[in-house]
Design a protein around this motif. Sequence first.
Motif, PDB file in Angstrom:
ATOM      1  N   ASP A  12       0.742  -1.305  -0.033  1.00  0.00           N
ATOM      2  CA  ASP A  12      -0.030  -0.092   0.142  1.00  0.00           C
ATOM      3  C   ASP A  12       1.030   1.397   0.333  1.00  0.00           C
ATOM      4  O   ASP A  12       1.761   1.319   0.829  1.00  0.00           O
ATOM      5  CB  ASP A  12      -0.869  -0.011   1.390  1.00  0.00           C
ATOM      6  CG  ASP A  12      -2.009  -0.739   1.093  1.00  0.00           C
ATOM      7  OD1 ASP A  12      -2.960  -1.018   0.265  1.00  0.00           O
ATOM      8  OD2 ASP A  12      -2.089  -1.499   2.286  1.00  0.00           O
ATOM      9  N   THR A  14       0.714   5.170   0.694  1.00  0.00           N
ATOM     10  CA  THR A  14      -0.448   6.163   1.346  1.00  0.00           C
ATOM     11  C   THR A  14      -0.010   7.326   0.981  1.00  0.00           C
ATOM     12  O   THR A  14       1.212   7.755   1.218  1.00  0.00           O
ATOM     13  CB  THR A  14      -0.105   5.723   2.780  1.00  0.00           C
ATOM     14  OG1 THR A  14      -0.353   4.219   3.290  1.00  0.00           O
ATOM     15  CG2 THR A  14      -1.263   6.532   3.783  1.00  0.00           C
ATOM     16  N   GLU A  16      -1.121  11.485   2.168  1.00  0.00           N
ATOM     17  CA  GLU A  16      -1.549  12.105   3.047  1.00  0.00           C
ATOM     18  C   GLU A  16      -1.345  13.533   2.993  1.00  0.00           C
ATOM     19  O   GLU A  16      -0.463  14.026   2.665  1.00  0.00           O
ATOM     20  CB  GLU A  16      -1.035  11.523   4.384  1.00  0.00           C
ATOM     21  CG  GLU A  16      -1.227  10.105   4.915  1.00  0.00           C
ATOM     22  CD  GLU A  16      -0.568   9.690   6.060  1.00  0.00           C
ATOM     23  OE1 GLU A  16      -1.123  10.063   7.112  1.00  0.00           O
ATOM     24  OE2 GLU A  16       0.559   9.326   6.073  1.00  0.00           O
ATOM     25  N   TRP A  75      -7.980   2.102  -5.071  1.00  0.00           N
ATOM     26  CA  TRP A  75      -7.673   3.128  -4.279  1.00  0.00           C
ATOM     27  C   TRP A  75      -8.637   2.825  -2.921  1.00  0.00           C
ATOM     28  O   TRP A  75      -9.757   2.122  -3.320  1.00  0.00           O
ATOM     29  CB  TRP A  75      -8.538   4.450  -4.701  1.00  0.00           C
ATOM     30  CG  TRP A  75      -7.489   5.210  -5.555  1.00  0.00           C
ATOM     31  CD1 TRP A  75      -7.823   5.025  -7.138  1.00  0.00           C
ATOM     32  CD2 TRP A  75      -6.423   6.142  -5.528  1.00  0.00           C
ATOM     33  NE1 TRP A  75      -6.696   5.847  -7.651  1.00  0.00           N
ATOM     34  CE2 TRP A  75      -5.789   6.314  -6.831  1.00  0.00           C
ATOM     35  CE3 TRP A  75      -5.902   6.361  -4.423  1.00  0.00           C
ATOM     36  CZ2 TRP A  75      -4.851   7.168  -7.037  1.00  0.00           C
ATOM     37  CZ3 TRP A  75      -4.702   7.366  -4.682  1.00  0.00           C
ATOM     38  CH2 TRP A  75      -4.093   7.817  -5.836  1.00  0.00           C
ATOM     39  N   SER A  76      -8.457   3.344  -1.663  1.00  0.00           N
ATOM     40  CA  SER A  76      -9.237   3.010  -0.609  1.00  0.00           C
ATOM     41  C   SER A  76     -10.356   3.816  -0.385  1.00  0.00           C
ATOM     42  O   SER A  76     -11.149   3.249   0.149  1.00  0.00           O
ATOM     43  CB  SER A  76      -8.176   3.224   0.449  1.00  0.00           C
ATOM     44  OG  SER A  76      -7.885   4.765   0.784  1.00  0.00           O
ATOM     45  N   THR A 109      -6.686  10.925   3.974  1.00  0.00           N
ATOM     46  CA  THR A 109      -5.578  10.049   3.653  1.00  0.00           C
ATOM     47  C   THR A 109      -6.119   8.981   2.637  1.00  0.00           C
ATOM     48  O   THR A 109      -7.270   8.510   2.563  1.00  0.00           O
ATOM     49  CB  THR A 109      -5.109   9.081   4.823  1.00  0.00           C
ATOM     50  OG1 THR A 109      -4.657  10.120   5.882  1.00  0.00           O
ATOM     51  CG2 THR A 109      -4.232   8.060   4.657  1.00  0.00           C
ATOM     52  N   ARG A 110      -5.324   8.535   1.694  1.00  0.00           N
ATOM     53  CA  ARG A 110      -5.750   7.531   0.573  1.00  0.00           C
ATOM     54  C   ARG A 110      -4.669   6.614   0.548  1.00  0.00           C
ATOM     55  O   ARG A 110      -3.535   6.708   0.514  1.00  0.00           O
ATOM     56  CB  ARG A 110      -5.997   8.288  -0.934  1.00  0.00           C
ATOM     57  CG  ARG A 110      -7.154   9.181  -0.870  1.00  0.00           C
ATOM     58  CD  ARG A 110      -8.620   8.577  -0.662  1.00  0.00           C
ATOM     59  NE  ARG A 110      -9.657   9.333  -0.581  1.00  0.00           N
ATOM     60  CZ  ARG A 110     -10.298   9.862   0.398  1.00  0.00           C
ATOM     61  NH1 ARG A 110      -9.685   9.864   1.481  1.00  0.00           N
ATOM     62  NH2 ARG A 110     -11.393  10.910   0.369  1.00  0.00           N
ATOM     63  N   ASN A 111      -4.976   5.290   0.285  1.00  0.00           N
ATOM     64  CA  ASN A 111      -4.109   4.103   0.012  1.00  0.00           C
ATOM     65  C   ASN A 111      -4.403   3.597  -1.370  1.00  0.00           C
ATOM     66  O   ASN A 111      -5.312   3.647  -1.760  1.00  0.00           O
ATOM     67  CB  ASN A 111      -4.370   2.832   0.866  1.00  0.00           C
ATOM     68  CG  ASN A 111      -4.108   3.417   2.254  1.00  0.00           C
ATOM     69  OD1 ASN A 111      -3.230   4.013   2.685  1.00  0.00           O
ATOM     70  ND2 ASN A 111      -4.775   2.556   3.190  1.00  0.00           N
ATOM     71  N   SER A 113      -3.131   0.784  -3.906  1.00  0.00           N
ATOM     72  CA  SER A 113      -2.491  -0.407  -4.336  1.00  0.00           C
ATOM     73  C   SER A 113      -2.199  -0.841  -5.839  1.00  0.00           C
ATOM     74  O   SER A 113      -2.952  -0.498  -6.517  1.00  0.00           O
ATOM     75  CB  SER A 113      -3.300  -1.720  -3.655  1.00  0.00           C
ATOM     76  OG  SER A 113      -3.450  -1.368  -2.229  1.00  0.00           O
ATOM     77  N   SER A 139       4.086   7.414   1.844  1.00  0.00           N
ATOM     78  CA  SER A 139       4.602   6.092   2.768  1.00  0.00           C
ATOM     79  C   SER A 139       4.236   4.817   1.649  1.00  0.00           C
ATOM     80  O   SER A 139       3.314   4.945   0.861  1.00  0.00           O
ATOM     81  CB  SER A 139       3.777   5.774   3.954  1.00  0.00           C
ATOM     82  OG  SER A 139       3.993   6.838   4.812  1.00  0.00           O
ATOM     83  N   GLU A 141       3.953   0.648   2.469  1.00  0.00           N
ATOM     84  CA  GLU A 141       4.084  -0.506   3.612  1.00  0.00           C
ATOM     85  C   GLU A 141       4.318   0.243   5.189  1.00  0.00           C
ATOM     86  O   GLU A 141       5.151  -0.659   5.895  1.00  0.00           O
ATOM     87  CB  GLU A 141       4.922  -1.350   3.142  1.00  0.00           C
ATOM     88  CG  GLU A 141       4.498  -2.630   2.052  1.00  0.00           C
ATOM     89  CD  GLU A 141       3.266  -3.171   2.619  1.00  0.00           C
ATOM     90  OE1 GLU A 141       3.087  -4.089   3.666  1.00  0.00           O
ATOM     91  OE2 GLU A 141       2.261  -3.038   1.996  1.00  0.00           O
ATOM     92  N   GLY A 142       3.978   1.371   5.176  1.00  0.00           N
ATOM     93  CA  GLY A 142       4.078   1.930   6.661  1.00  0.00           C
ATOM     94  C   GLY A 142       5.578   2.802   6.695  1.00  0.00           C
ATOM     95  O   GLY A 142       5.712   3.322   7.870  1.00  0.00           O
TER      96      GLY A 142
END
Length: 170
Positions: A12, A14, A16, A75-76, A109-111, A113, A139, A141-142
């Motif tokens: 993912d 991210t 923000e 998209w998340s 915030t959107r992820n 993939s 980001s 994977e965090g």
Amino acid sequence: EGQVTVTDGVLDMTLEDLAGPNFAWVINQLTLTPADNSSDLSGISYRYDFGPDASPVADTWQRVSPNTIPEAITWSAGIASVDRRIANVTQGSTLQSDIERDLVYSSGTRNLSHKIANGIWNITLNMGDSGAHDRMRVSAEGTVLKADLENAAGEFPYVTGQVSVTEGVM
């Protein structure tokens, strides 16, 4: 900026906005290219031009808009888009490329993939606008690739990183 390893088959990214005076993160382009050209991935790359449905897409790039999302991308949550050449035409603004003239954005915030073959991939994002933005963070994977990214009006900064994919989905 660094290398990220995916172990669960899904990476993912991210995007923000960290609540600065300018309300949103923006993205103009995403490219994914193999880090090792001698591998089985030689000749494979992904090049995405983000913007509205009706704006031009750079040659050899694929459109990503709120309504046109390639099968490999999810998209998340929803995103918005704008074509700055159209929005700024009365002000005499001209941006230099089909990549820079348009973008997608969100204040939330959107992820993102992306399905992708196993291997080590270079990630490049262009995150600029004709208007200023601040406190954007990217980001994977965090792992923070870029924190507190800012662009003055008319600047188009790049964020880069590298990802190792082991189970076929980034």
